[in-house]
Structure formats: C-alpha cells, structure tokens
Design an enzyme around this catalytic site. Structure first.
Site, PDB file in Angstrom:
ATOM      1  N   GLY A  46       0.950  -1.406   0.039  1.00  0.00           N
ATOM      2  CA  GLY A  46      -0.089  -0.128  -0.023  1.00  0.00           C
ATOM      3  C   GLY A  46       0.809   1.277  -0.083  1.00  0.00           C
ATOM      4  O   GLY A  46       1.917   1.234   0.586  1.00  0.00           O
ATOM      5  N   GLN A  83       3.197   9.949   1.382  1.00  0.00           N
ATOM      6  CA  GLN A  83       4.333   9.429   1.491  1.00  0.00           C
ATOM      7  C   GLN A  83       5.346   9.411   0.262  1.00  0.00           C
ATOM      8  O   GLN A  83       6.271   9.262   0.429  1.00  0.00           O
ATOM      9  CB  GLN A  83       4.219   7.812   1.622  1.00  0.00           C
ATOM     10  CG  GLN A  83       3.409   7.253   2.677  1.00  0.00           C
ATOM     11  CD  GLN A  83       3.189   5.753   2.738  1.00  0.00           C
ATOM     12  OE1 GLN A  83       2.272   5.298   2.198  1.00  0.00           O
ATOM     13  NE2 GLN A  83       4.216   5.236   3.481  1.00  0.00           N
ATOM     14  N   CYS A 114       5.448  -0.136   7.612  1.00  0.00           N
ATOM     15  CA  CYS A 114       5.125   0.946   6.656  1.00  0.00           C
ATOM     16  C   CYS A 114       6.496   1.399   5.881  1.00  0.00           C
ATOM     17  O   CYS A 114       7.474   1.319   6.566  1.00  0.00           O
ATOM     18  CB  CYS A 114       4.943   2.235   7.712  1.00  0.00           C
ATOM     19  SG  CYS A 114       4.457   3.633   6.696  1.00  0.00           S
ATOM     20  N   LEU A 115       6.133   1.646   4.802  1.00  0.00           N
ATOM     21  CA  LEU A 115       7.306   2.060   3.741  1.00  0.00           C
ATOM     22  C   LEU A 115       7.919   3.369   4.367  1.00  0.00           C
ATOM     23  O   LEU A 115       9.229   3.530   3.848  1.00  0.00           O
ATOM     24  CB  LEU A 115       6.915   2.293   2.387  1.00  0.00           C
ATOM     25  CG  LEU A 115       6.431   1.058   1.589  1.00  0.00           C
ATOM     26  CD1 LEU A 115       5.803   1.496   0.217  1.00  0.00           C
ATOM     27  CD2 LEU A 115       7.585   0.047   1.460  1.00  0.00           C
ATOM     28  N   HIS A 147      -4.921   1.376   7.020  1.00  0.00           N
ATOM     29  CA  HIS A 147      -3.452   1.941   7.265  1.00  0.00           C
ATOM     30  C   HIS A 147      -3.216   3.266   6.374  1.00  0.00           C
ATOM     31  O   HIS A 147      -2.844   4.211   6.793  1.00  0.00           O
ATOM     32  CB  HIS A 147      -2.365   0.870   7.157  1.00  0.00           C
ATOM     33  CG  HIS A 147      -1.223   1.329   7.323  1.00  0.00           C
ATOM     34  ND1 HIS A 147      -0.101   0.946   8.162  1.00  0.00           N
ATOM     35  CD2 HIS A 147      -0.133   2.153   6.601  1.00  0.00           C
ATOM     36  CE1 HIS A 147       1.041   1.370   7.960  1.00  0.00           C
ATOM     37  NE2 HIS A 147       1.121   2.143   6.760  1.00  0.00           N
ATOM     38  N   GLU A 148      -3.561   3.127   4.911  1.00  0.00           N
ATOM     39  CA  GLU A 148      -3.628   4.181   4.221  1.00  0.00           C
ATOM     40  C   GLU A 148      -4.282   5.115   4.356  1.00  0.00           C
ATOM     41  O   GLU A 148      -3.697   6.476   4.031  1.00  0.00           O
ATOM     42  CB  GLU A 148      -3.599   3.338   2.862  1.00  0.00           C
ATOM     43  CG  GLU A 148      -2.332   2.487   2.210  1.00  0.00           C
ATOM     44  CD  GLU A 148      -1.216   2.384   2.778  1.00  0.00           C
ATOM     45  OE1 GLU A 148      -0.631   3.662   2.729  1.00  0.00           O
ATOM     46  OE2 GLU A 148      -0.606   1.409   3.244  1.00  0.00           O
ATOM     47  N   HIS A 159      -2.932   7.536   6.672  1.00  0.00           N
ATOM     48  CA  HIS A 159      -1.775   8.461   6.307  1.00  0.00           C
ATOM     49  C   HIS A 159      -2.509   9.744   5.706  1.00  0.00           C
ATOM     50  O   HIS A 159      -1.904  10.957   5.629  1.00  0.00           O
ATOM     51  CB  HIS A 159      -1.165   7.692   4.974  1.00  0.00           C
ATOM     52  CG  HIS A 159       0.096   7.086   5.307  1.00  0.00           C
ATOM     53  ND1 HIS A 159       1.264   7.393   5.875  1.00  0.00           N
ATOM     54  CD2 HIS A 159       0.342   5.507   5.133  1.00  0.00           C
ATOM     55  CE1 HIS A 159       1.996   6.250   6.215  1.00  0.00           C
ATOM     56  NE2 HIS A 159       1.389   5.255   5.712  1.00  0.00           N
TER      57      HIS A 159
HETATM   58 ZN    ZN Z   1       2.237   3.574   5.775  1.00  0.00          ZN
END
Ligand code: ZN
Length: 182
Positions: free
Chosen positions: A55, A60, A102-103, A144-145, A148
């Site tokens: 995701g 991000q 998380c990236l 989760h996304e 963000h």
């Molecule tokens: Zn994330």
C-alpha cells in the site's frame, strides 16, 4: 511535471520517511480526474511494487491529496492493484490484531488492533463513485493508508510496552530525517 512524461523517465517516486512533516499533514480532496491523476497513480503503483509494499498513500510521496494505492498479494502469486480516490470509511465490523509495517517507517513492525471489516466509499480514477465492503488484509491495508491521509501513522496505536521497545529505533529514524537523510 508535464514535460516528465517522456518514455524512459524514472517512474519511481521518492518515499518520505518518518520525521518528514509531510507525513503529519492533512490532505485535500482530489477534484480533478485527468491524465495527470492517471500518471500519478501509475507512478505510485511502480513505486509501491519497487519498494515491496502492499500500500502507498500520496503523502508518502510528498503529495497532500486524498489518494492511495494498494497491491494485495493473491493466492496465485499475482497482485491485485487498485487505486482509491477520496476514500471514506462509512462502517466497520469486529476487530482483530495484525502486524503492520510502513514504507515510511523502515525496519519497524508492530501489532495493531483495528476493525476487521470496513465499508468504504471512494472514487475511481475516472471520478465514478463506488461503495463496497473489504475484509482481511485488504481492509487492514486500506485503514493503514487512509490514516496516512489524515497524518496518522501505525506507530500512533502502539501499546505502551511496544512503544517503549521500539522508541530507540523510532527516534533514530526521526533524527536521520532531521539531518536531511532520505
Ligand atoms: Zn504506511
């Protein structure tokens, strides 16, 4: 931006890391459904897959808009790619705990409790309105996304004991970022 669409350009985008203020900002609704949005979604897919993510949300990559992509691994080893514009959770059912990463927070994973199933309202990249239920991993990634898009990160939900254990690594990441690290 428009002159970067030549063939052969690098389509992966820079992923912003914990400590970068863009990850804590709120985002604006997407109002223009044009070729630029399609290109952005395509580049977000590339960036997510290149980073082995499942995701990726627009903040991000430094874009303060309500847009996210997911790439859910399927049983046959393929990946189900989808983009969600202006997503909004309208209902939830049950709760479960899953490990998240998380990236934007490399090297850190932790258990997070969230609703197991969510009903989502969103728009496709052509602007059409959609509504559906999601469950399992897909529901988890979407929540989760969507967080963000509101400047929230999974580490905000950590239980006190997990928080204490992970704090040194979290602080190290934030300090690296503060020194201009990538
Ligand atoms: Zn994330």
């Amino acid at each position: 931006m428009s002159d970067e669409s030549a063939p052969g350009r690098d389509m992966t985008l820079n992923i912003h890391i914990l400590g970068d203020p863009v990850l804590r900002q709120r985002t604006r609704a997407v109002e223009t459904f044009d070729e630029g949005l399609q290109t952005l979604v395509h580049d977000m897919y590339e960036t997510m897959l290149e980073a082995d993510g499942i995701g990726l949300a627009a903040p991000q990559i430094g874009i303060e808009q309500r847009l996210l992509v997911v790439g859910i691994p399927l049983d046959d080893d393929s990946v189900k790619l989808a983009a969600f514009v202006n997503p909004e959770i309208v209902a939830t059912r049950d709760r479960c705990t899953m490990e998240e990463g998380c990236l934007s927070i490399p090297g850190i994973r932790a258990d997070v409790e969230r609703p197991s199933r969510i009903q989502l309202k969103w728009q496709d990249i052509d602007g059409s309105e959609r509504k559906a239920w999601f469950e399992d991993l897909e529901a988890r990634v979407l929540q989760h996304e969507i967080d963000h898009l509101d400047g929230k990160l999974f580490i905000d939900y950590l239980k006190p004991e997990d928080r204490a254990a992970l704090q040194p690594a979290i602080t190290r990441l934030q300090e690296l970022q503060g020194r201009g690290g990538k």
